[in-house]
Design an enzyme around this catalytic site. Structure first.
Site, PDB file in Angstrom:
ATOM      1  N   PRO A 158       0.853  -1.319   0.032  1.00  0.00           N
ATOM      2  CA  PRO A 158      -0.079   0.005  -0.205  1.00  0.00           C
ATOM      3  C   PRO A 158       0.810   1.444  -0.007  1.00  0.00           C
ATOM      4  O   PRO A 158       1.956   1.086   0.648  1.00  0.00           O
ATOM      5  CB  PRO A 158      -0.729  -0.082   1.135  1.00  0.00           C
ATOM      6  CG  PRO A 158      -0.738  -1.413   1.630  1.00  0.00           C
ATOM      7  CD  PRO A 158       0.656  -2.295   1.118  1.00  0.00           C
ATOM      8  N   CYS A 159       0.602   2.426  -0.808  1.00  0.00           N
ATOM      9  CA  CYS A 159       1.192   3.539  -0.836  1.00  0.00           C
ATOM     10  C   CYS A 159       0.548   4.708  -0.847  1.00  0.00           C
ATOM     11  O   CYS A 159       1.267   5.746  -1.128  1.00  0.00           O
ATOM     12  CB  CYS A 159       2.034   3.213  -2.261  1.00  0.00           C
ATOM     13  SG  CYS A 159       0.996   3.125  -3.607  1.00  0.00           S
ATOM     14  N   GLN A 160      -0.679   4.773  -0.183  1.00  0.00           N
ATOM     15  CA  GLN A 160      -1.346   6.088   0.031  1.00  0.00           C
ATOM     16  C   GLN A 160      -1.855   5.967   1.418  1.00  0.00           C
ATOM     17  O   GLN A 160      -1.944   4.980   2.029  1.00  0.00           O
ATOM     18  CB  GLN A 160      -2.519   6.084  -0.873  1.00  0.00           C
ATOM     19  CG  GLN A 160      -3.895   5.038  -0.619  1.00  0.00           C
ATOM     20  CD  GLN A 160      -3.439   3.804  -1.469  1.00  0.00           C
ATOM     21  OE1 GLN A 160      -2.437   3.528  -2.024  1.00  0.00           O
ATOM     22  NE2 GLN A 160      -4.784   3.412  -1.878  1.00  0.00           N
ATOM     23  N   ASP A 218       4.927   8.215   2.597  1.00  0.00           N
ATOM     24  CA  ASP A 218       3.642   7.561   2.018  1.00  0.00           C
ATOM     25  C   ASP A 218       3.856   6.154   1.084  1.00  0.00           C
ATOM     26  O   ASP A 218       3.342   5.417   0.799  1.00  0.00           O
ATOM     27  CB  ASP A 218       2.959   8.042   0.577  1.00  0.00           C
ATOM     28  CG  ASP A 218       2.314   9.398   1.371  1.00  0.00           C
ATOM     29  OD1 ASP A 218       2.006   9.623   2.723  1.00  0.00           O
ATOM     30  OD2 ASP A 218       1.601  10.194   0.367  1.00  0.00           O
ATOM     31  N   ASN A 224       1.399  -2.322  -8.300  1.00  0.00           N
ATOM     32  CA  ASN A 224       1.094  -1.213  -7.631  1.00  0.00           C
ATOM     33  C   ASN A 224       0.505   0.039  -8.722  1.00  0.00           C
ATOM     34  O   ASN A 224       0.281  -0.281  -9.718  1.00  0.00           O
ATOM     35  CB  ASN A 224       2.491  -0.645  -6.885  1.00  0.00           C
ATOM     36  CG  ASN A 224       2.337  -0.024  -5.618  1.00  0.00           C
ATOM     37  OD1 ASN A 224       1.562   0.721  -5.538  1.00  0.00           O
ATOM     38  ND2 ASN A 224       2.735  -0.866  -4.664  1.00  0.00           N
TER      39      ASN A 224
END
Length: 351
Positions: free
Chosen positions: A82-84, A108, A131
């Site tokens: 996850p990147c947000q 983030d 992603n």
């Protein structure tokens, strides 16, 4: 598939199992799925052969993953970090008492950095990561490529319609191999449509549910939204409505830039990107092509490539639109995962 090599995989940030299920469908043996959310245990262990481990990947001991990767002919570390800041994982971390990442900047992408750490620490034969496309432009992606020194690496942004997913979703896919040169091919599979995917499901009304499938359930509509969807045409916009039905935001200049909000899907085209809020008619082009309602949770899952019978919650658990919408919207599309799995298997078998 007798005679094929056994690829032993671990799926980090496994969620409800889109990546695990797709890899298994392709023929890869996923030994372990790891996620911080307890809600992911049921779908992983009910629908796949993987064992579920509830753990925070940010602090997980890499030796646990290294152990799970043993026993096959080839090892694969897979995941979608996850990147947000308000992703499923970040929300789960907050509930579990883990510090949430910041609202902007490098923090983030911390879990992407952590994925790179697991690559270095476990040294799998193969690596794959799926992603969001903006990751490719971030410094953390350059660091991940550095973590893959010694691997043959290929990555590209894949338009999911080209692999047969009935959805206008774009995802960054990376694959890497210690075993030899590897590449992602150009895809041009037969396009699938909304009709192909959900056209045979029973009709339900807004606020109603299929008595034979608890997830084939649609959210309620207010009186004005029921009038709006009745005035909407497949593929159209709110500009098709009578003036009396238009919302105040539509009258402002900024409203003109969101024509798909309160829109219907088209039977013979793809769905929009399925989001965590896809069960709400006002959250995008999530109106059913024909019935006067938003798409159901089951329809959302099927548009993400999950089979019709995929079990997301135990029989004794009540259906939550917010919870299941978030988990389904954040899942790796099964169709994409299967395509990745086939690439990896063909690569191994060609050696």
């Amino acid at each position: 598939m007798s005679g094929t090599k056994d690829i032993a995989a671990v799926d980090l940030f496994c969620g409800v199992g889109g990546l695990t299920y797709g890899l298994e469908t392709a023929g890869i043996s996923v030994r372990l799925g790891v996620d911080i959310e307890s809600a992911c245990e049921h779908p992983i262990e009910k629908n796949t052969k993987a064992r579920f481990l509830k753990a925070d990947v940010a602090s997980l001991d890499p030796s646990i993953v290294a152990s799970a990767l043993q026993g096959g002919d080839v090892s694969l570390l897979a995941g979608c970090a996850p990147c947000q800041p308000f992703s499923t994982y970040a929300r789960g971390a907050k509930r579990e008492g883990v510090s949430r990442r910041g609202r902007g900047g490098r923090d983030d992408w911390k879990l992407v950095e952590r994925f790179g750490t697991f690559v270095r620490e476990t040294e799998p034969d193969l690596v794959t990561m799926e992603n969001v496309p903006p990751l490719e432009r971030q410094p953390v992606f350059e660091q991940l490529l550095a973590d893959l020194e010694g691997y043959s690496v290929d990555y590209r942004i894949i338009e999911c319609q080209t692999i047969g997913l009935p959805q206008t979703r774009k995802r960054l896919v990376l694959i890497a191999s210690k075993l030899g040169p590897i590449r992602i091919p150009e895809f041009d599979m037969e396009r699938s449509t909304v009709w192909d995917t959900i056209g045979d499901l029973p009709e339900i009304s807004a606020g109603g549910a299929d008595p034979n499938d608890r997830l084939h359930r649609a959210s309620k509509l207010s009186k004005v939204n029921l009038e709006r969807i009745r005035a909407s045409i497949p593929g159209g916009t709110w500009r098709d409505w009578p003036d009396a039905l238009r919302a105040a935001c539509h009258e402002r200049e900024t409203g003109a830039t969101y024509p798909s909000v309160y829109g219907r899907m088209e039977w013979r085209g793809p769905a929009p990107t399925i989001t965590t809020q896809c069960f709400g008619y006002g959250n995008g082009r999530f109106g059913h092509p024909k019935q006067d309602r938003a798409i159901s949770l089951r329809e959302a899952a099927m548009l993400q490539g999950f089979p019709k019978g995929y079990s997301f919650i135990p029989e004794d658990e009540s259906v939550s639109f917010a919870k299941l919408g978030r988990l389904i919207g954040n899942a790796v599309p099964v169709t994409l995962a299967e395509a990745i799995g086939r690439i990896l298997l063909e690569h191994v078998e060609a050696l």
